[in-house]
Design a protein around this motif. Structure first.
Motif, PDB file in Angstrom:
ATOM      1  N   MET A   1       0.895  -1.297   0.019  1.00 24.76           N
ATOM      2  CA  MET A   1      -0.071   0.083  -0.064  1.00 24.76           C
ATOM      3  C   MET A   1       0.779   0.994   0.022  1.00 24.76           C
ATOM      4  O   MET A   1       0.601   2.251  -0.884  1.00 24.76           O
ATOM      5  N   GLU A   2       1.922   1.171   0.865  1.00 25.27           N
ATOM      6  CA  GLU A   2       2.794   2.368   0.809  1.00 25.27           C
ATOM      7  C   GLU A   2       3.476   2.751  -0.408  1.00 25.27           C
ATOM      8  O   GLU A   2       3.549   4.029  -0.788  1.00 25.27           O
ATOM      9  N   ILE A   3       3.980   1.652  -0.860  1.00 26.68           N
ATOM     10  CA  ILE A   3       4.856   1.947  -2.076  1.00 26.68           C
ATOM     11  C   ILE A   3       4.034   2.200  -3.398  1.00 26.68           C
ATOM     12  O   ILE A   3       4.294   3.309  -4.183  1.00 26.68           O
ATOM     13  N   TYR A   4       2.728   1.689  -3.413  1.00 28.43           N
ATOM     14  CA  TYR A   4       1.934   2.057  -4.391  1.00 28.43           C
ATOM     15  C   TYR A   4       1.326   3.546  -4.458  1.00 28.43           C
ATOM     16  O   TYR A   4       1.264   4.099  -5.246  1.00 28.43           O
ATOM     17  N   MET A   5       1.058   3.949  -3.065  1.00 19.55           N
ATOM     18  CA  MET A   5       0.653   5.418  -2.934  1.00 19.55           C
ATOM     19  C   MET A   5       1.739   6.214  -3.314  1.00 19.55           C
ATOM     20  O   MET A   5       1.685   7.264  -3.834  1.00 19.55           O
ATOM     21  N   ASN A   6       2.872   5.970  -3.169  1.00 19.88           N
ATOM     22  CA  ASN A   6       4.146   6.804  -3.233  1.00 19.88           C
ATOM     23  C   ASN A   6       4.270   6.933  -4.867  1.00 19.88           C
ATOM     24  O   ASN A   6       4.366   8.254  -5.320  1.00 19.88           O
ATOM     25  N   ILE A   7       4.147   6.051  -5.548  1.00 19.03           N
ATOM     26  CA  ILE A   7       4.267   6.134  -7.050  1.00 19.03           C
ATOM     27  C   ILE A   7       3.023   6.838  -7.610  1.00 19.03           C
ATOM     28  O   ILE A   7       3.175   7.598  -8.614  1.00 19.03           O
ATOM     29  N   VAL A   8       1.822   6.661  -6.999  1.00 15.73           N
ATOM     30  CA  VAL A   8       0.829   7.360  -7.533  1.00 15.73           C
ATOM     31  C   VAL A   8       1.043   8.829  -7.331  1.00 15.73           C
ATOM     32  O   VAL A   8       0.496   9.576  -8.146  1.00 15.73           O
ATOM     33  N   GLN A   9       1.467   8.997  -6.076  1.00 14.09           N
ATOM     34  CA  GLN A   9       1.529  10.702  -5.790  1.00 14.09           C
ATOM     35  C   GLN A   9       2.653  11.251  -6.754  1.00 14.09           C
ATOM     36  O   GLN A   9       2.595  12.375  -6.942  1.00 14.09           O
ATOM     37  N   ILE A  10       3.781  10.507  -6.981  1.00 15.59           N
ATOM     38  CA  ILE A  10       4.751  10.959  -7.857  1.00 15.59           C
ATOM     39  C   ILE A  10       4.180  11.153  -9.225  1.00 15.59           C
ATOM     40  O   ILE A  10       4.412  12.252  -9.843  1.00 15.59           O
ATOM     41  N   PHE A  11       3.153  10.270  -9.508  1.00 16.32           N
ATOM     42  CA  PHE A  11       2.689  10.644 -10.939  1.00 16.32           C
ATOM     43  C   PHE A  11       1.577  12.122 -10.885  1.00 16.32           C
ATOM     44  O   PHE A  11       1.935  12.684 -11.970  1.00 16.32           O
ATOM     45  N   THR A  12       0.877  12.231  -9.943  1.00 17.54           N
ATOM     46  CA  THR A  12       0.069  13.120 -10.056  1.00 17.54           C
ATOM     47  C   THR A  12       0.793  14.420  -9.837  1.00 17.54           C
ATOM     48  O   THR A  12       0.508  15.440 -10.325  1.00 17.54           O
ATOM     49  N   PHE A  13       1.996  14.595  -8.873  1.00 19.01           N
ATOM     50  CA  PHE A  13       2.845  15.814  -9.130  1.00 19.01           C
ATOM     51  C   PHE A  13       3.533  16.225 -10.386  1.00 19.01           C
ATOM     52  O   PHE A  13       3.596  17.394 -10.598  1.00 19.01           O
ATOM     53  N   LEU A  14       4.184  15.154 -10.891  1.00 15.75           N
ATOM     54  CA  LEU A  14       4.545  15.160 -12.023  1.00 15.75           C
ATOM     55  C   LEU A  14       3.586  15.669 -13.265  1.00 15.75           C
ATOM     56  O   LEU A  14       4.044  16.320 -14.152  1.00 15.75           O
ATOM     57  N   LEU A  15       2.389  15.178 -13.121  1.00 17.67           N
ATOM     58  CA  LEU A  15       1.372  15.688 -14.418  1.00 17.67           C
ATOM     59  C   LEU A  15       1.091  16.905 -14.113  1.00 17.67           C
ATOM     60  O   LEU A  15       0.946  17.756 -15.097  1.00 17.67           O
ATOM     61  N   GLN A  16       1.210  17.651 -12.822  1.00 15.84           N
ATOM     62  CA  GLN A  16       0.880  18.972 -12.569  1.00 15.84           C
ATOM     63  C   GLN A  16       2.128  19.878 -13.393  1.00 15.84           C
ATOM     64  O   GLN A  16       1.853  20.772 -13.867  1.00 15.84           O
ATOM     65  N   ILE A  17       3.325  19.178 -13.325  1.00 16.90           N
ATOM     66  CA  ILE A  17       4.532  19.949 -14.036  1.00 16.90           C
ATOM     67  C   ILE A  17       4.573  19.849 -15.289  1.00 16.90           C
ATOM     68  O   ILE A  17       4.442  20.858 -16.382  1.00 16.90           O
ATOM     69  N   VAL A  18       4.258  18.610 -15.987  1.00 22.00           N
ATOM     70  CA  VAL A  18       4.223  18.130 -17.300  1.00 22.00           C
ATOM     71  C   VAL A  18       3.038  19.029 -18.252  1.00 22.00           C
ATOM     72  O   VAL A  18       3.197  19.690 -19.234  1.00 22.00           O
ATOM     73  N   GLY A  19       1.611  18.829 -17.387  1.00 28.59           N
ATOM     74  CA  GLY A  19       0.488  19.296 -18.172  1.00 28.59           C
ATOM     75  C   GLY A  19       0.393  21.027 -18.239  1.00 28.59           C
ATOM     76  O   GLY A  19      -0.133  21.495 -19.062  1.00 28.59           O
ATOM     77  N   ARG A  20       1.333  21.601 -17.275  1.00 28.91           N
ATOM     78  CA  ARG A  20       1.176  22.907 -17.354  1.00 28.91           C
ATOM     79  C   ARG A  20       2.269  23.688 -18.129  1.00 28.91           C
ATOM     80  O   ARG A  20       2.260  24.886 -18.656  1.00 28.91           O
ATOM     81  N   SER A  21       3.339  22.896 -18.471  1.00 31.97           N
ATOM     82  CA  SER A  21       4.396  23.160 -19.275  1.00 31.97           C
ATOM     83  C   SER A  21       3.983  23.482 -20.714  1.00 31.97           C
ATOM     84  O   SER A  21       3.114  22.825 -21.279  1.00 31.97           O
TER      85      SER A  21
END
Length: 318
Positions: A298-318
């Motif tokens: 659960m912890e590792i899966y949640m970390n990977i998903v959180q990394i995806f959502t934060f990177l999506l905010q950076i990539v999507g706004r660029s």
């Protein structure tokens, strides 16, 4: 005063009960005498061998070597010994992982669960991104996101705080499945707000980051599990920064503040991924108990998903 060097013969030892001539009871003949005056004992019935000579006068014969001491229970058994919940709060010592078979089976189980979770999440994100009616419905009904967030929060708190449900089969698998679906719906809803190219690029970057962190944790000698206090501070920093950013952006959108928060979140959750990966791999100061495969996945899966959502905010706004 002098003592005789040998006891008297049997025939003079007790004058009140003189031995009867002839044989012992059972027909055995009267034995002769040892050299030095001792009488010869009769052989045992059934053909047992003759016993040896008499022992030392005054007690039992001494042993051949020193008697080893009795084993005792050690006074210090290490942190977390004998307590059921110390593995989650304080971790277990590296000695728990001496059995490599148990360790490898635990790692395989954790990463098998993570693989299934990520496949389900990628499938839901693909539906929310590529299927136009579903994407339009999600974009117009934000309640889907808040409902999935509520389910995610409840199941996460139950799995993270209650040892019984997360260790008891099948409740741990049921709760983990609900948690995975809720987080996948949340992530799919967020991904539907961005372009398809941004989602695909972010998926690739997230996969590269997750693989790189896992390989790094296998090879490095740096022990992230010994810095538990630092990771608590980083979690507080992300939470406070998120609250401040949400308040400011609700009044006026500031692009650089949004990007700063997303960058901080991506970096911090990458460090959390390294920390939780080393907890699962073991051979460090702290390690997750082999019974906590649901918690580790659960912890590792949640970390990977959180990394995806934060990177999506950076990539999507660029």
């Amino acid at each position: 005063m002098s003592y005789p060097s040998a006891p008297p013969p049997y025939d003079d030892k007790n004058p009140h009960y003189p031995p009867q001539p002839g044989a012992y009871p059972g027909g055995y003949p009267q034995p002769g005498a040892y050299p030095g005056g001792y009488p010869q004992p009769a052989p045992y019935a059934g053909g047992y061998p003759q016993p040896g000579g008499y022992g030392h006068a005054g007690g039992y014969p001494h042993p051949a070597g020193p008697v080893p001491p009795m084993p005792t229970i050690p006074m210090h058994l290490g942190d977390g010994y004998g307590s059921g919940d110390s593995g989650e709060e304080n971790g277990l010592r590296a000695g728990t992982w001496d059995d490599k078979g148990v360790r490898h089976a635990f790692i395989r189980k954790v990463y098998t669960i993570i693989s299934v979770q990520l496949l389900v999440t990628v499938g839901i994100i693909a539906v929310f991104t590529f299927v136009t009616p579903v994407r339009t419905f999600v974009q117009r009904n934000v309640a889907v996101y808040y409902a999935s967030y509520a389910v995610f929060l409840v199941t996460y708190l139950v799995l993270a705080c209650c040892q019984g449900p997360r260790r008891r089969f099948p409740w741990n698998i049921i709760l983990l499945s609900i948690f995975t679906l809720a987080m996948a719906f949340m992530t799919g809803t967020i991904a539907s707000m961005y372009s398809t190219n941004a989602v695909l690029i972010t998926m690739v970057i997230t996969a590269i980051v997750a693989i790189a962190v896992t390989v790094f944790c296998f090879q490095t000698k740096v022990d992230f599990t010994s810095c538990t206090g630092l990771f608590c501070v980083l979690g507080i920093v992300v939470m406070v920064t998120g609250i401040i950013t949400a308040i400011v952006l609700s009044f006026k959108y500031i692009a650089w503040l949004h990007m700063l928060y997303a960058a901080i979140g991506a970096i911090v959750f990458t460090l959390f991924l390294a920390y939780n990966t080393q907890l699962v791999l073991g051979n460090r100061k702290n390690a997750i108990s082999p019974e906590e495969y649901v918690y580790g996945a659960m912890e590792i899966y949640m970390n990977i998903v959180q990394i995806f959502t934060f990177l999506l905010q950076i990539v999507g706004r660029s």
